[in-house]
Design an enzyme around this catalytic site. Sequence first.
Site, PDB file in Angstrom:
ATOM      1  CG  ASP A  63     -41.549   2.093-124.616  1.00  0.00           C
ATOM      2  OD1 ASP A  63     -41.682   3.225-125.131  1.00  0.00           O
ATOM      3  OD2 ASP A  63     -41.870   1.046-125.196  1.00  0.00           O
ATOM      4  CB  VAL A  64     -41.283   8.035-123.631  1.00  0.00           C
ATOM      5  CG1 VAL A  64     -40.026   8.342-122.852  1.00  0.00           C
ATOM      6  CG2 VAL A  64     -41.025   7.998-125.135  1.00  0.00           C
ATOM      7  CG  ASN A  85     -32.453  13.670-125.320  1.00  0.00           C
ATOM      8  OD1 ASN A  85     -32.064  14.488-126.147  1.00  0.00           O
ATOM      9  ND2 ASN A  85     -32.072  12.389-125.363  1.00  0.00           N
ATOM     10  CE1 TYR A 151     -37.289  14.452-134.592  1.00  0.00           C
ATOM     11  CE2 TYR A 151     -36.845  16.322-136.029  1.00  0.00           C
ATOM     12  CZ  TYR A 151     -36.527  15.565-134.921  1.00  0.00           C
ATOM     13  OH  TYR A 151     -35.457  15.921-134.130  1.00  0.00           O
ATOM     14  CE  LYS A 155     -37.974  16.259-131.710  1.00  0.00           C
ATOM     15  NZ  LYS A 155     -37.615  15.883-130.318  1.00  0.00           N
TER      16      LYS A 155
HETATM   17  N1  LIG Z   1     -28.901  15.145-133.272  1.00  0.00           N
HETATM   18  C1  LIG Z   1     -29.486  16.223-133.737  1.00  0.00           C
HETATM   19  O1  LIG Z   1     -28.982  16.872-134.671  1.00  0.00           O
HETATM   20  C2  LIG Z   1     -30.780  16.713-133.157  1.00  0.00           C
HETATM   21  C3  LIG Z   1     -31.261  17.955-133.573  1.00  0.00           C
HETATM   22  C4  LIG Z   1     -32.457  18.431-133.045  1.00  0.00           C
HETATM   23  C5  LIG Z   1     -33.128  17.695-132.100  1.00  0.00           C
HETATM   24  N2  LIG Z   1     -32.655  16.486-131.721  1.00  0.00           N
HETATM   25  C6  LIG Z   1     -33.433  15.757-130.713  1.00  0.00           C
HETATM   26  O2  LIG Z   1     -32.573  15.373-129.661  1.00  0.00           O
HETATM   27  C7  LIG Z   1     -33.041  14.159-129.087  1.00  0.00           C
HETATM   28  C8  LIG Z   1     -31.913  13.139-129.082  1.00  0.00           C
HETATM   29  O3  LIG Z   1     -31.497  12.934-130.407  1.00  0.00           O
HETATM   30  P1  LIG Z   1     -30.160  12.121-130.783  1.00  0.00           P
HETATM   31  O4  LIG Z   1     -29.623  12.735-132.011  1.00  0.00           O
HETATM   32  O5  LIG Z   1     -29.295  12.013-129.589  1.00  0.00           O
HETATM   33  O6  LIG Z   1     -30.794  10.708-131.180  1.00  0.00           O
HETATM   34  P2  LIG Z   1     -30.403   9.191-130.795  1.00  0.00           P
HETATM   35  O7  LIG Z   1     -28.924   9.056-130.639  1.00  0.00           O
HETATM   36  O8  LIG Z   1     -31.123   8.334-131.757  1.00  0.00           O
HETATM   37  O9  LIG Z   1     -31.027   9.026-129.348  1.00  0.00           O
HETATM   38  C9  LIG Z   1     -32.401   8.909-129.165  1.00  0.00           C
HETATM   39  C10 LIG Z   1     -32.626   8.408-127.761  1.00  0.00           C
HETATM   40  O10 LIG Z   1     -34.039   8.290-127.548  1.00  0.00           O
HETATM   41  C11 LIG Z   1     -34.299   7.046-126.946  1.00  0.00           C
HETATM   42  N3  LIG Z   1     -35.649   6.584-127.267  1.00  0.00           N
HETATM   43  C12 LIG Z   1     -36.202   6.404-128.491  1.00  0.00           C
HETATM   44  N4  LIG Z   1     -37.451   5.918-128.363  1.00  0.00           N
HETATM   45  C13 LIG Z   1     -37.667   5.777-127.030  1.00  0.00           C
HETATM   46  C14 LIG Z   1     -38.752   5.304-126.264  1.00  0.00           C
HETATM   47  N5  LIG Z   1     -39.895   4.852-126.824  1.00  0.00           N
HETATM   48  N6  LIG Z   1     -38.647   5.306-124.912  1.00  0.00           N
HETATM   49  C15 LIG Z   1     -37.517   5.756-124.316  1.00  0.00           C
HETATM   50  N7  LIG Z   1     -36.454   6.189-124.990  1.00  0.00           N
HETATM   51  C16 LIG Z   1     -36.531   6.203-126.331  1.00  0.00           C
HETATM   52  C17 LIG Z   1     -33.218   6.111-127.478  1.00  0.00           C
HETATM   53  O11 LIG Z   1     -32.968   5.070-126.545  1.00  0.00           O
HETATM   54  P3  LIG Z   1     -33.466   3.528-126.670  1.00  0.00           P
HETATM   55  O12 LIG Z   1     -33.457   3.186-128.125  1.00  0.00           O
HETATM   56  O13 LIG Z   1     -32.452   2.807-125.856  1.00  0.00           O
HETATM   57  O14 LIG Z   1     -34.825   3.531-126.057  1.00  0.00           O
HETATM   58  C18 LIG Z   1     -32.016   7.057-127.508  1.00  0.00           C
HETATM   59  O15 LIG Z   1     -31.373   7.066-126.253  1.00  0.00           O
HETATM   60  C19 LIG Z   1     -34.262  13.739-129.918  1.00  0.00           C
HETATM   61  O16 LIG Z   1     -35.446  14.179-129.284  1.00  0.00           O
HETATM   62  C20 LIG Z   1     -34.054  14.472-131.217  1.00  0.00           C
HETATM   63  O17 LIG Z   1     -35.254  14.693-131.906  1.00  0.00           O
HETATM   64  C21 LIG Z   1     -31.506  15.978-132.220  1.00  0.00           C
END
Ligand SMILES: NC(=O)c1ccc[n+]([C@@H]2O[C@H](COP(=O)([O-])OP(=O)(O)OC[C@H]3O[C@@H](n4cnc5c(N)ncnc54)[C@H](OP(=O)(O)O)[C@@H]3O)[C@@H](O)[C@H]2O)c1
Length: 247
Positions: A63-64, A85, A151, A155
């Site tokens: 948990d970050v 990430n 957000y 970021k």
């Molecule tokens: N998808 C996009 O279009 C996009 C675009 C720009 C940037 N991003 C960035 O890319 C990253 C991943 O995004 P995604 O789209 O893959 O989202 P996602 O599918 O919701 O994945 C988010 C991940 O973060 C983990 N997480 C959340 N809170 C946490 C905590 N307190 N401790 C540890 N792990 C935690 C979740 O795991 P658990 O719930 O199991 O902890 C999950 O594995 C994020 O930083 C997001 O802002 C995504």
Amino acid sequence: MTDLTGRRALVTGASSGLGRHFAQVLAAAGAEVTVAARRTDALAETVALVTAQGGRALPVALDVTSPESVAAACAGAPFDIVINNAGIALDGPALKMPDADWSRVIDTDLSGVFRVAQAAAARMVAEKVGGSIVNVASIVGLRVAGNLSAYAAAKAGVIQLSKALALEWARNGIRVNALCPGYIETPLNAEFFASEPGQALIRRIPQRRLGQMRDLDGPLLLLASEAGAYMTGSVIAVDGGHLVSSL
Ligand SMILES: NC(=O)c1ccc[n+]([C@@H]2O[C@H](COP(=O)([O-])OP(=O)(O)OC[C@H]3O[C@@H](n4cnc5c(N)ncnc54)[C@H](OP(=O)(O)O)[C@@H]3O)[C@@H](O)[C@H]2O)c1
């Protein structure tokens, strides 16, 4: 130059979406990957995917937002690749944002990145090994989108934090860079992008398409590997030209 044989990587937020994909990409390049998140059942699925492709992955609960959890995950032999990430996005108008929501986004998306980077770098420095830290920011850290104030602020903070850490840790052989994805299709957002508002958003991207997770593979491997040996403090956008869309 992007061979990662013999490297130890940590990927946070590896229980779904981009993090799960990044774990597979790093493992396919030869790294042993520790996959970290809160949901250990979902991490087991990531491990199974990596193992099925012939790679090596180990799960660790993380948990970050908890310094103790971060310290435990980073104890032991140092990681020499860290993909920061894990992240959440809570949307809504700023005027109606509860203080708890603001704090949760900043604590996860900005402070969480700092905690993991600090703990991982401390191990690298103690063991006198260099490494590469890739902080996953977003194009929303460089331009804004409606109803994403916390957000966007988090970021933007990750981008500036990456530069500040790059400056401090260059002397230790640690590179720190920010990767800024544009809108990438994942299982969680596929439904939105199929809707009319989602399609309208796609029409505003110069390449007229969403990013696919594989579009991030090259930039990720560049920053993680020796191919990016002279890169630190860089900010790389991978967005189909979204940041340069016409005003
Ligand atoms: N998808 C996009 O279009 C996009 C675009 C720009 C940037 N991003 C960035 O890319 C990253 C991943 O995004 P995604 O789209 O893959 O989202 P996602 O599918 O919701 O994945 C988010 C991940 O973060 C983990 N997480 C959340 N809170 C946490 C905590 N307190 N401790 C540890 N792990 C935690 C979740 O795991 P658990 O719930 O199991 O902890 C999950 O594995 C994020 O930083 C997001 O802002 C995504």
